[in-house]
Write an enzyme that holds these catalytic residues in place. Structure first.
Site, PDB file in Angstrom:
ATOM      1  N   ARG A  67       0.829  -1.214   0.000  1.00 17.44           N
ATOM      2  CA  ARG A  67       0.000   0.000   0.000  1.00 17.44           C
ATOM      3  C   ARG A  67       0.857   1.256   0.000  1.00 17.44           C
ATOM      4  NH1 ARG A  67      -3.120   3.109   4.053  1.00 17.44           N
ATOM      5  NH2 ARG A  67      -5.115   3.741   3.116  1.00 17.44           N
ATOM      6  N   HIS A  71       0.538   4.398  -2.660  1.00 13.98           N
ATOM      7  CA  HIS A  71       0.250   5.754  -2.213  1.00 13.98           C
ATOM      8  C   HIS A  71       1.420   6.695  -2.468  1.00 13.98           C
ATOM      9  CE1 HIS A  71      -3.486   5.103   0.508  1.00 13.98           C
ATOM     10  NE2 HIS A  71      -3.481   4.250  -0.508  1.00 13.98           N
ATOM     11  N   ASN A  99      -4.061   8.588   4.247  1.00 10.55           N
ATOM     12  CA  ASN A  99      -2.966   7.950   4.985  1.00 10.55           C
ATOM     13  C   ASN A  99      -3.087   8.032   6.498  1.00 10.55           C
ATOM     14  OD1 ASN A  99      -1.526   7.183   2.621  1.00 10.55           O
ATOM     15  ND2 ASN A  99      -0.678   9.251   2.448  1.00 10.55           N
ATOM     16  N   HIS A 183      -5.753  -5.886  -3.260  1.00  8.19           N
ATOM     17  CA  HIS A 183      -6.659  -6.056  -2.120  1.00  8.19           C
ATOM     18  C   HIS A 183      -6.916  -7.522  -1.807  1.00  8.19           C
ATOM     19  CE1 HIS A 183      -8.575  -1.748  -2.296  1.00  8.19           C
ATOM     20  NE2 HIS A 183      -7.306  -1.748  -1.932  1.00  8.19           N
TER      21      HIS A 183
END
Length: 318
Positions: A67, A71, A99, A183
């Site tokens: 992740r 990001h 975040n 995911h």
């Protein structure tokens, strides 16, 4: 370093520690998998060892590190700006809506950086596909909390909004559906999908695209108010294995996030890909590997751009 590596080596993409002269000497300012072969040939093994220990301590860490890569790349490119703490004129991206209270794993990055610096001064733990990572990125000297708030796809975004955010980085619909497969591991907080359980369209009713029995189970730990930080598996079937169960869940209308389920319900091409990945795990692996390399090449800093941070959390002082 030419051999393939499991997904946890994306952590390498967040670190810049090779001597500037090597990139200039070997392949101009381009990224390439053999970037550290001469300056730090043990780099990959060091990263693998530290990440293996981290995931052994905390199974969530594999998803958390993956992740971080997403990001970071979606804000100003893959330049490790997400790792910076607030200081001076820098407002850390760690405090953005996407975040805050959720981005984690920074201490593992610190541990990797320390081990690499010790070995080379100045310079598939959950299964899943392998890919060759082009290396040689350098670190940003700034951060963008505005970009972090606006550019990263959010759980409640519409399909078209998410696709638009991907296209800004020259990622297409295939990249969107394949990379959403990340995911297959990890967790989401109650606050990220609560509206699907109680008030999806502002009419006080749950999301009709969410399986009602699955929704009832989720409500047990995700009440109408409170419990915002309660965690739920993004893939309830095989939460610690990188596989195609995520897509099978979506086909069964058991995608946890709105941004998961819309891959099936809001676009025909996307729906077809979801069904193909649900039936063919190798196809998913192949597409995911290509797409994450493509994402990792979003506006990297190379050559004289950026810097090689001594501490991942702050820019160098000159």
């Amino acid at each position: 370093m030419a051999k393939s590596m499991s997904y946890y080596f994306i952590v390498v993409a967040l670190l810049a520690f090779a001597p500037l002269s090597l990139a200039n000497k070997m392949q101009g300012w381009n990224l390439f998998p053999q970037f550290y072969d001469h300056s730090c040939p043990q780099a990959q093994q060091i990263v693998k060892s530290v990440v293996a220990q981290a995931v052994a301590r905390d199974h969530r860490m594999a998803a958390s590190l993956l992740r971080l890569h997403f990001h970071d790349c979606f804000v100003k490119g893959c330049d490790a700006s997400l790792l910076l703490d607030s200081s001076g004129n820098i407002v850390s991206e760690k405090g953005s809506n996407t975040n805050r209270n959720s981005a984690r794993g920074f201490e593992v990055i610190d541990e990797i950086k320390a081990a690499l610096e010790k070995a080379c001064p100045t310079l598939s733990l959950a299964g899943g596909p392998n890919w060759e990572v082009p290396l040689g990125r350098r670190d940003a000297r700034g951060a963008s909390i505005q970009g972090s708030n606006n550019d990263i796809p959010a759980p409640n975004n519409t399909f078209n909004t998410i696709l638009t955010k991907f296209k800004r980085h020259h990622l297409d619909l295939v990249d969107l559906v394949a990379l959403s497969g990340a995911h297959t591991i990890g967790n989401a907080r109650c606050v990220s999908f609560r509206q699907r359980l109680y008030n999806q369209n502002g009419n006080g009713k749950p999301d009709f695209t969410l399986d009602r029995y699955y929704a009832a189970k989720l409500r047990n730990q995700c009440p109408p108010s409170g419990g915002d930080q309660n965690l739920f598996f993004l893939d309830y079937a095989t939460p610690f294995h990188f596989d195609n169960s995520y897509y099978k869940n979506i086909v069964a209308y058991k995608g946890l996030l709105n941004s998961d389920q819309v891959l099936l319900t809001k676009n025909h091409q996307s729906m077809q890909l979801v069904k193909q990945y649900a039936e063919n795990m190798q196809l998913f692996f192949d597409h995911f590997a290509k797409s994450i390399v493509k994402m990792g090449n979003i506006s990297p800093l190379t050559g004289p751009k950026g810097e090689v941070r001594q501490n991942c959390r702050m820019i160098n002082s000159y």
